[in-house]
Design a protein around this motif. Structure first.
Motif, PDB file in Angstrom:
ATOM      1  N   TYR A   1       0.852  -1.192   0.000  1.00 36.19           N
ATOM      2  CA  TYR A   1       0.000   0.000   0.000  1.00 36.19           C
ATOM      3  C   TYR A   1       0.886   1.239   0.000  1.00 36.19           C
ATOM      4  O   TYR A   1       2.048   1.204   0.449  1.00 36.19           O
ATOM      5  CB  TYR A   1      -0.930   0.019   1.214  1.00 36.19           C
ATOM      6  N   ALA A   2       0.343   2.321  -0.534  1.00 37.04           N
ATOM      7  CA  ALA A   2       1.077   3.597  -0.614  1.00 37.04           C
ATOM      8  C   ALA A   2       2.486   3.381  -1.153  1.00 37.04           C
ATOM      9  O   ALA A   2       3.444   3.997  -0.675  1.00 37.04           O
ATOM     10  CB  ALA A   2       1.101   4.290   0.747  1.00 37.04           C
TER      11      ALA A   2
ATOM     12  N   VAL B   1      -3.478   6.130  -5.385  1.00 37.78           N
ATOM     13  CA  VAL B   1      -3.474   7.195  -6.392  1.00 37.78           C
ATOM     14  C   VAL B   1      -2.860   8.458  -5.810  1.00 37.78           C
ATOM     15  O   VAL B   1      -2.050   9.132  -6.458  1.00 37.78           O
ATOM     16  CB  VAL B   1      -4.909   7.449  -6.897  1.00 37.78           C
ATOM     17  N   ALA B   2      -3.230   8.789  -4.578  1.00 38.70           N
ATOM     18  CA  ALA B   2      -2.683   9.987  -3.935  1.00 38.70           C
ATOM     19  C   ALA B   2      -1.180   9.861  -3.729  1.00 38.70           C
ATOM     20  O   ALA B   2      -0.433  10.831  -3.930  1.00 38.70           O
ATOM     21  CB  ALA B   2      -3.382  10.227  -2.605  1.00 38.70           C
TER      22      ALA B   2
ATOM     23  N   ALA C   1      -3.181  10.634 -12.239  1.00 35.04           N
ATOM     24  CA  ALA C   1      -3.760  10.446 -10.907  1.00 35.04           C
ATOM     25  C   ALA C   1      -5.044  11.263 -10.759  1.00 35.04           C
ATOM     26  O   ALA C   1      -6.058  10.761 -10.254  1.00 35.04           O
ATOM     27  CB  ALA C   1      -2.742  10.845  -9.839  1.00 35.04           C
ATOM     28  N   VAL C   2      -5.008  12.512 -11.191  1.00 36.01           N
ATOM     29  CA  VAL C   2      -6.218  13.330 -11.170  1.00 36.01           C
ATOM     30  C   VAL C   2      -7.304  12.686 -12.028  1.00 36.01           C
ATOM     31  O   VAL C   2      -8.477  12.591 -11.631  1.00 36.01           O
ATOM     32  CB  VAL C   2      -5.913  14.760 -11.653  1.00 36.01           C
ATOM     33  N   GLY C   3      -6.913  12.204 -13.211  1.00 30.24           N
ATOM     34  CA  GLY C   3      -7.871  11.568 -14.110  1.00 30.24           C
ATOM     35  C   GLY C   3      -8.539  10.351 -13.490  1.00 30.24           C
ATOM     36  O   GLY C   3      -9.727  10.091 -13.737  1.00 30.24           O
ATOM     37  N   TRP C   4      -7.793   9.599 -12.675  1.00 25.89           N
ATOM     38  CA  TRP C   4      -8.370   8.422 -12.021  1.00 25.89           C
ATOM     39  C   TRP C   4      -9.582   8.821 -11.190  1.00 25.89           C
ATOM     40  O   TRP C   4     -10.614   8.145 -11.215  1.00 25.89           O
ATOM     41  CB  TRP C   4      -7.319   7.748 -11.151  1.00 25.89           C
ATOM     42  N   PHE C   5      -9.476   9.917 -10.448  1.00 25.59           N
ATOM     43  CA  PHE C   5     -10.599  10.377  -9.637  1.00 25.59           C
ATOM     44  C   PHE C   5     -11.739  10.906 -10.504  1.00 25.59           C
ATOM     45  O   PHE C   5     -12.913  10.763 -10.149  1.00 25.59           O
ATOM     46  CB  PHE C   5     -10.146  11.464  -8.667  1.00 25.59           C
ATOM     47  N   LEU C   6     -11.407  11.501 -11.641  1.00 27.31           N
ATOM     48  CA  LEU C   6     -12.451  12.097 -12.484  1.00 27.31           C
ATOM     49  C   LEU C   6     -13.140  11.073 -13.377  1.00 27.31           C
ATOM     50  O   LEU C   6     -14.133  11.391 -14.029  1.00 27.31           O
ATOM     51  CB  LEU C   6     -11.847  13.207 -13.345  1.00 27.31           C
TER      52      LEU C   6
ATOM     53  N   GLU D   1     -10.123   8.664   4.755  1.00 22.41           N
ATOM     54  CA  GLU D   1      -8.938   8.341   3.967  1.00 22.41           C
ATOM     55  C   GLU D   1      -9.132   8.657   2.487  1.00 22.41           C
ATOM     56  O   GLU D   1      -8.265   9.268   1.850  1.00 22.41           O
ATOM     57  CB  GLU D   1      -8.565   6.869   4.135  1.00 22.41           C
ATOM     58  N   SER D   2     -10.270   8.255   1.939  1.00 24.50           N
ATOM     59  CA  SER D   2     -10.504   8.471   0.513  1.00 24.50           C
ATOM     60  C   SER D   2     -10.726   9.946   0.202  1.00 24.50           C
ATOM     61  O   SER D   2     -10.273  10.454  -0.840  1.00 24.50           O
ATOM     62  CB  SER D   2     -11.702   7.644   0.042  1.00 24.50           C
ATOM     63  N   THR D   3     -11.402  10.660   1.087  1.00 27.43           N
ATOM     64  CA  THR D   3     -11.619  12.091   0.863  1.00 27.43           C
ATOM     65  C   THR D   3     -10.308  12.859   0.938  1.00 27.43           C
ATOM     66  O   THR D   3     -10.053  13.763   0.136  1.00 27.43           O
ATOM     67  CB  THR D   3     -12.630  12.625   1.886  1.00 27.43           C
ATOM     68  N   LEU D   4      -9.452  12.501   1.882  1.00 31.31           N
ATOM     69  CA  LEU D   4      -8.140  13.133   1.984  1.00 31.31           C
ATOM     70  C   LEU D   4      -7.285  12.829   0.765  1.00 31.31           C
ATOM     71  O   LEU D   4      -6.533  13.685   0.284  1.00 31.31           O
ATOM     72  CB  LEU D   4      -7.446  12.663   3.259  1.00 31.31           C
ATOM     73  N   ALA D   5      -7.380  11.604   0.245  1.00 32.22           N
ATOM     74  CA  ALA D   5      -6.632  11.247  -0.964  1.00 32.22           C
ATOM     75  C   ALA D   5      -7.093  12.081  -2.151  1.00 32.22           C
ATOM     76  O   ALA D   5      -6.281  12.526  -2.977  1.00 32.22           O
ATOM     77  CB  ALA D   5      -6.802   9.756  -1.268  1.00 32.22           C
TER      78      ALA D   5
END
Length: 354
Positions: free
Chosen positions: A208-209, A274-275, A300-305, A338-342
């Motif tokens: 992880y990470a 991703v973060a 990484a940004v695209g993964w969230f979008l 955790e996910s919101t912070l990421a």
């Protein structure tokens, strides 16, 4: 982080988005929703906080990190940073270790230790000491960081996170001896890339990470004259990038991990991966000036979008929350800390090209 007991809520995917989509500004609305005057609650069911699960130092430390990264924080964001700093100083014992779990009854459920939460606490404190626009936050964070920086953990990830906090401190305080020693020890704990062409990672398994391990080696190469070679960290990060790309989109190693010689699974992918990749690419880009690392941040940004294996957004624009994981059927709709912070951390890096 996915809650145990019960199946995650999912939503069907949609076609992959245009990869040229611009990134939204980070929103702290859901982070505020998950916080009270004590700290940051760990879990949520959809967007509703689960108070019964309490708080953890791991997440509060990451909260301090992202709020400290804001160059011009609003009053509300600065108050969150103050709350998170107070939590961490309360969690720290006289020898520099930290409690991790605090119940909603404000009772600690564990003894102070040197696990990942210790490392992340130092990362958050180091970031606040270096970047907070509030002088009193910087001063108090540096005191707490310095108390914890003399300790060492046997866990490579804990040392990695602590080393990233030390790197933050050294960028502002180049003569801070405890930070310099901690960063050197963190990079040494990670080790050097393997000579094996098909698996140059220092460890036999990605857990992880993972990108954070490459990042701390890269940072140590810049900030320590006797540190590792820059090429070692860049080689680790480049290999990790290459094995996590699928048809040009980011497809991170899932929660089950991936070991040398094992079949590679695709789900459940976690936002923390991703973060960590965005952080490491941003650091590599800053140090080298090579625009190839900005491509990694964009991925990484695209993964969230929505530019991911399922082709669906991994955040909720209505709440500002990040979804807890990517399943084969779509996102786990729970919006924990955790996910919101990421999500926030990754979107902060989009300022590199704004």
């Amino acid at each position: 982080m996915t809650l145990t007991g019960g199946r995650p809520a999912t939503r069907a995917g949609s076609p992959p988005p245009d990869r040229r989509l611009s990134a939204p500004a980070p929103s702290f609305a859901h982070l505020a929703r998950l916080s009270d005057d004590t700290g940051l609650f760990e879990h949520a069911r959809h967007a509703v906080v689960r108070r019964e699960h309490g708080y953890c130092t791991d997440d509060v430390a990451r909260g301090l990190l992202v709020t400290s990264r804001e160059p011009e924080p609003t009053g509300a964001v600065l108050r969150l940073a103050e709350c998170y700093l107070a939590f961490l100083t309360h969690a720290q014992d006289a020898r520099g270790a930290f409690h991790n779990r605090l119940g909603h009854d404000r009772r600690w459920a564990d003894r102070p230790g040197l696990g990942d939460w210790w490392g992340r606490a130092l990362w958050g404190l180091g970031t606040a000491a270096a970047r907070s626009p509030a002088a009193w936050i910087r001063e108090e964070a540096l005191v707490a960081f310095s108390a914890g920086a003399v300790r060492r953990s046997p866990a490579p990830h804990a040392m990695t996170f602590a080393g990233l906090g030390a790197a933050e401190v050294l960028r502002r305080h180049p003569t801070h001896a405890a930070a310099a020693a901690l960063l050197a020890d963190a990079a040494a704990t990670v080790g050097t890339p393997s000579a094996e062409p098909g698996w140059p990672w220092p460890q036999p398994r990605l857990t992880y990470a993972s990108a954070a391990l490459a990042e701390v080696v890269i940072a140590a190469s810049q900030l320590r004259h006797d540190g590792p070679l820059l090429d070692s960290g860049l080689r680790m990060l480049a290999w990790l990038r290459d094995v996590q790309l699928r048809d040009g989109r980011l497809s991170v190693v899932p929660a089950a991990g991936w070991g040398r010689g094992e079949a590679r699974l695709r789900h459940d992918q976690q936002p923390i991966e991703v973060a960590a990749f965005a952080d490491a690419c941003a650091t590599a880009g800053t140090i080298t000036g090579d625009p190839v690392w900005d491509v990694g941040v964009r991925q990484a940004v695209g993964w969230f979008l929505g530019d991911n294996d399922v082709g669906t957004p991994m955040w909720d624009p209505a709440t500002g929350g990040g979804y807890d994981g990517l399943t084969p059927h779509g996102p786990n709709l729970n919006q924990g800390a955790e996910s919101t912070l990421a999500l926030i951390s990754t979107l902060q890096h989009a300022r590199r090209w704004s």
